[in-house]
Design an enzyme around this catalytic site. Structure first.
Site, PDB file in Angstrom:
ATOM      1  N   LEU A 264     -30.370 -50.743  36.284  1.00  0.00           N
ATOM      2  CA  LEU A 264     -31.278 -51.735  35.835  1.00  0.00           C
ATOM      3  C   LEU A 264     -32.357 -52.126  36.859  1.00  0.00           C
ATOM      4  O   LEU A 264     -31.501 -51.861  38.289  1.00  0.00           O
ATOM      5  CB  LEU A 264     -30.905 -53.224  35.137  1.00  0.00           C
ATOM      6  CG  LEU A 264     -29.727 -53.026  33.896  1.00  0.00           C
ATOM      7  CD1 LEU A 264     -29.420 -54.643  34.276  1.00  0.00           C
ATOM      8  CD2 LEU A 264     -30.869 -52.492  32.901  1.00  0.00           C
ATOM      9  N   ASP A 265     -33.696 -52.108  36.683  1.00  0.00           N
ATOM     10  CA  ASP A 265     -33.752 -52.248  38.246  1.00  0.00           C
ATOM     11  C   ASP A 265     -33.609 -53.431  39.076  1.00  0.00           C
ATOM     12  O   ASP A 265     -32.757 -54.604  38.745  1.00  0.00           O
ATOM     13  CB  ASP A 265     -35.694 -53.092  37.825  1.00  0.00           C
ATOM     14  CG  ASP A 265     -36.512 -52.267  36.899  1.00  0.00           C
ATOM     15  OD1 ASP A 265     -36.353 -50.585  37.247  1.00  0.00           O
ATOM     16  OD2 ASP A 265     -37.438 -52.559  35.967  1.00  0.00           O
TER      17      ASP A 265
END
Length: 323
Positions: free
Chosen positions: A143-144
């Site tokens: 995930l960012d």
């Protein structure tokens, strides 16, 4: 300075480069590829390609120090870079067994280590699940940094392979909760190609980019904002944020692709400091050994306090509980 290890059941059938990345996660990619290309990495005494699949019992020679020493040196370098001592926030564990963990990642936390000196989610996992001689827990997707929500971490080599297969075959499905500025349709498909500028870490819609497909459904809304349930049919960098922004529905709190006036408003109201983009639930389908017991399981994770405050102000807090 070199090290030789014997392939265990954790890595039986895995690609050589994937095994090296697992054991030496802080080793620069270029150094690994150079070592394999020049034959400095050898399997049973032979030069091999990075894509060769290893078999249990094979001997692998590498021109680097043993993983514990290499990763310890990297950790010491990181500690020297830190200007302040940060208090470790406990991991939010949604589910855990002998094969995997499902975690609810907070905003601002990297999934993988990098050169910044900041602690990452996987390093926190290593602190709680000590590595074995030839295996370290690894995240099977990302995930960012500022995206919150569910991340799956493999705790066994066989689980790594099955999870990677399941993600590749779309047998692991993720649903996101997203708040955007604008009155969206009730549902929609976005199929605009995306191109990433790696130097600037920016993604844009471009005909020469990679195929990307996002589906969304509106679950709440008013004249100014919409709350969406989003499914990714492809997994491109920044896909949700760029796709929605391209239709003039920017994610609330998104500094890179969003609307500055909207972001300033919500910073003033609730000190919003990250995009309202949350990996909301994850489900498993057509799972094979050793993870067949996950068949049909769904794991939800509630969004963080800032997202909840936004929902509460809009009167949509009932949607916090999950899909």
């Amino acid at each position: 300075m070199s090290y030789t290890f014997t392939v265990s059941e954790h890595h039986d059938g895995r690609r050589l480069d994937k095994v090296i990345r697992t054991l030496w996660p802080t080793l620069p990619l270029g150094a690994m590829m150079k070592g394999i290309r020049k034959g400095l990495v050898r399997v049973d005494g032979k030069k091999v390609a990075c894509s060769v699949r290893l078999e249990e019992g094979q001997s692998v020679y590498v021109p680097w120090e043993r993983p514990e020493e290499h990763n310890h040196s990297f950790a010491m370098q990181k500690n020297e870079k830190k200007k302040t001592t940060q208090r470790r926030i406990p991991l939010a564990v949604v589910y855990k067994d002998q094969f995997l963990m499902v975690l609810n990642k907070r905003a601002g936390l990297l999934v993988q280590p990098d050169e910044s000196g900041e602690e990452s989610l996987i390093e926190q996992v290593w602190a709680e699940v000590p590595p074995e001689e030839d295996f370290r827990a690894c995240a099977v997707h990302r995930l960012d940094r500022n995206t919150t929500g569910l991340v799956v971490v493999a705790l066994h080599g066989q689980a790594v392979r099955e999870l990677q297969r399941a993600f590749r075959d779309d047998d692991v499905r993720k649903t996101y909760l997203v708040a955007v500025y604008g009155k969206t349709p009730q549902e929609g498909d976005i199929t605009l190609p995306l191109l990433k500028d790696r130097d600037k870490n920016i993604v844009k819609v471009d005909p020469s980019g990679q195929v990307a497909h996002t589906h969304f459904e509106k679950i709440a809304g008013d004249d100014k904002y919409s709350l969406l349930k989003v499914h990714l049919l492809t997994g491109r960098s920044h896909q949700i944020r760029v796709h929605l922004a391209s239709l003039n529905y920017p994610v609330v709190g998104d500094v890179k692709y969003g609307a500055s006036a909207v972001n300033k408003e919500w910073y003033r109201r609730i000190h919003l400091s990250h995009p309202l983009l949350h990996a909301w639930s994850i489900s498993f389908h057509n799972m094979k050994a050793p993870l067949e017991y996950l068949e049909g399981r769904v794991f939800p994770a509630e969004p963080d306090n800032l997202f909840y405050k936004f929902l509460q102000i809009k009167g949509w807090q009932k949607y916090c509980k999950g899909v």
